[in-house]
Motif scaffolding. Structure first.
Motif, short mmCIF file in Angstrom:
data_model
loop_
_atom_site.label_atom_id
_atom_site.label_comp_id
_atom_site.label_asym_id
_atom_site.label_seq_id
_atom_site.Cartn_x
_atom_site.Cartn_y
_atom_site.Cartn_z
N HIS A 1 6.65 -5.51 1.39
CA HIS A 1 7.02 -5.30 2.79
C HIS A 1 6.10 -6.20 3.61
O HIS A 1 5.25 -6.90 3.04
CB HIS A 1 6.93 -3.82 3.17
N HIS B 1 3.87 -5.44 6.17
CA HIS B 1 2.65 -4.96 6.84
C HIS B 1 1.54 -6.00 6.61
O HIS B 1 1.53 -6.68 5.58
CB HIS B 1 2.23 -3.59 6.29
N ASP C 1 -1.49 -6.14 5.62
CA ASP C 1 -2.29 -6.23 4.40
C ASP C 1 -1.51 -6.84 3.24
O ASP C 1 -2.07 -7.08 2.17
CB ASP C 1 -2.86 -4.85 4.01
N HIS C 2 -0.21 -7.14 3.45
CA HIS C 2 0.62 -7.72 2.39
C HIS C 2 1.08 -9.14 2.73
O HIS C 2 1.79 -9.75 1.94
CB HIS C 2 1.81 -6.79 2.10
N HIS D 1 8.23 4.34 2.46
CA HIS D 1 7.13 3.81 3.26
C HIS D 1 7.65 3.52 4.67
O HIS D 1 8.82 3.16 4.82
CB HIS D 1 6.60 2.53 2.59
N ASP E 1 4.01 -0.42 -1.16
CA ASP E 1 3.33 0.82 -0.79
C ASP E 1 4.36 1.95 -0.87
O ASP E 1 5.50 1.74 -0.48
CB ASP E 1 2.80 0.75 0.63
ZN LIG Z 1 2.34 -0.70 4.28
#
Ligand SMILES: [Zn+2]
Ligand SMILES: [Zn+2]
Length: 305
Positions: free
Chosen positions: A71, A73, A75-76, A154, A175
């Motif tokens: 996804h 977000h 942190d990805h 998520h 996640d």
């Molecule tokens: Zn996430």
């Protein structure tokens, strides 16, 4: 096939003295076949170091890279603009993600390099980007890799991936929240809402599909961000505990579970305790539990029959 962890944190990077051993970079895993083909799963800040390694291997020549995103977000995806092969002319980068339209994905990824945020817009980056929308349950092939996207629970949606190559298989499940208390339809504004019968049936189908996809998989890398007491406080944040991951792995008959997407607040000492506790809990269930750290490489075993 083997996998290497380049970033194991969730949420945001936490470099520093308390995270030296497990690492502070966010989500990024490299899978590599025996013949040297690679795919990258998630583009967190760990992707920067991976990019440097891949650029060295390519010795300045343009390569072709495949990046599967769970996804978008931060942190990805935050490592993507710092992936050095992107600055070698002729390089091709295919980005796979779950979104409603491929051009929307272009806008999302393009958005992180808008001039307010980054000195070079995506159109000016020398590599050619190709955006491919994935759909849970619709398999595809990248070279020797067979990839199956799996729907996860998520905020705003996320996909896991089962990845088969060289007669071995592993899965990336991040996640995700568990499949009982909260259905993440989009994002939360006011915290968890009570589940409707439709929500319960959606969660049950998601869980069943995940179990089916994990059957026979040797190694599962799972979002185990929270300890149980932390999860109890934040069930609507979209993450799981190692206990919840163990239940899924046990039901699916998985050989090995790798704890991943560690909470940024967990220090090395806390991670040591988590690793020891869950190694023992897993052993009692017949599952090998490893705790991922930056730089860890794991050979993936044969698929269970
Ligand atoms: Zn996430
Ligand atoms: Zn995350």
């Amino acid at each position: 096939m083997q996998i290497t962890f380049w970033g194991v944190r969730g949420s945001y990077p936490v470099p520093g003295a308390a995270t030296v051993r497990y690492g502070g970079q966010t989500s990024c895993v490299e899978a590599r076949t025996e013949s040297g083909e690679t795919i990258i799963v998630d583009a967190g800040t760990g992707m920067r170091q991976l990019g440097n390694k891949l650029a060295r291997e390519a010795a300045g020549a343009p390569g072709q890279y495949h990046v599967l995103l769970s996804h978008v977000h931060w942190d990805h995806i935050q490592g993507l603009p710092f992936f050095s092969p992107a600055y070698i002319p002729g390089t091709k980068i295919s980005v796979y993600a779950l979104l409603t339209a491929a051009d929307e994905l272009n806008q999302v990824i393009g958005g992180i390099t808008r001039h307010e945020f980054f000195p070079m817009p995506l159109e000016a980056v020398p590599a050619n980007f190709n955006f491919i929308q994935v759909e849970p349950g619709v398999d595809f092939v990248i070279g020797r890799f067979h990839v199956t996207p799996i729907a996860l629970n998520h905020p705003f949606g996320s996909v896991g991936y089962r990845i088969d190559a060289d007669g071995s298989s592993w899965a990336y499940v991040a996640d995700t929240a568990p499949f009982d208390k909260v259905l993440h339809k989009q994002h939360f504004l006011s915290g968890p809402e009570p589940l409707s019968p439709d929500d319960v049936s959606a969660l049950t189908s998601m869980r069943d599909a995940l179990l089916q996809r994990l059957k026979g998989v040797d190694t599962v890398v799972y979002d185990t961000h929270f300890l149980p007491e932390e999860y109890a406080r934040f069930p609507h944040y979209g993450h799981s505990t190692p206990d919840q991951a163990l239940v899924i792995c046990k039901e699916a008959g998985v050989r090995r579970l790798v704890l991943y997407h560690h909470a940024p607040s967990h220090t090395d000492d806390q991670m040591d305790k988590i690793a020891a506790d869950y190694l023992a809990k897993g052993a009692a269930l017949g599952i090998e539990v490893l705790t991922s750290f930056e730089g860890m490489t794991l050979p993936i075993g044969p698929e269970a029959k």
